[in-house]
Scaffold this motif. Structure first.
Motif: not given
Length: 88
Positions: A28-32
């Motif tokens: 899962v990519t977490v937004p900055e």
């Protein structure tokens, strides 16, 4: 016998749950996080408000109240500016 059977089934169920979770690899990519900054107009010093007194007592009260409001507004804006600089 039913007690052994229920323990065995529960152990088998837990084992299957653990194994199924261990095999799946889902990333899962977490937004900055982007810091929000208030508009520049909110961080400018507040000009002193105008006053139209009728008598000398009104003039003194108006001056004291205006200075208090001005100090409070500038103090709040300085704290806001400091907070946004720390967020960088």
């Amino acid at each position: 016998m039913t007690r052994k059977l229920s323990r065995g089934l529960a152990s088998l169920f837990l084992l299957l749950c653990v194994l199924s979770c261990a095999r799946s690899k889902e990333y899962v990519t977490v937004p900055e996080a982007v810091p929000l900054r208030p508009p520049a107009a909110l961080m400018e010093p507040t000009p002193e408000p105008a006053c139209d007194p009728a008598v000398n007592q009104d003039l003194a009260d108006c001056y004291v109240n205006a200075r208090k409001a001005l100090r409070k507004a500038n103090k709040d804006k300085a704290a806001l500016k400091l907070l946004t600089e720390e967020a960088r």
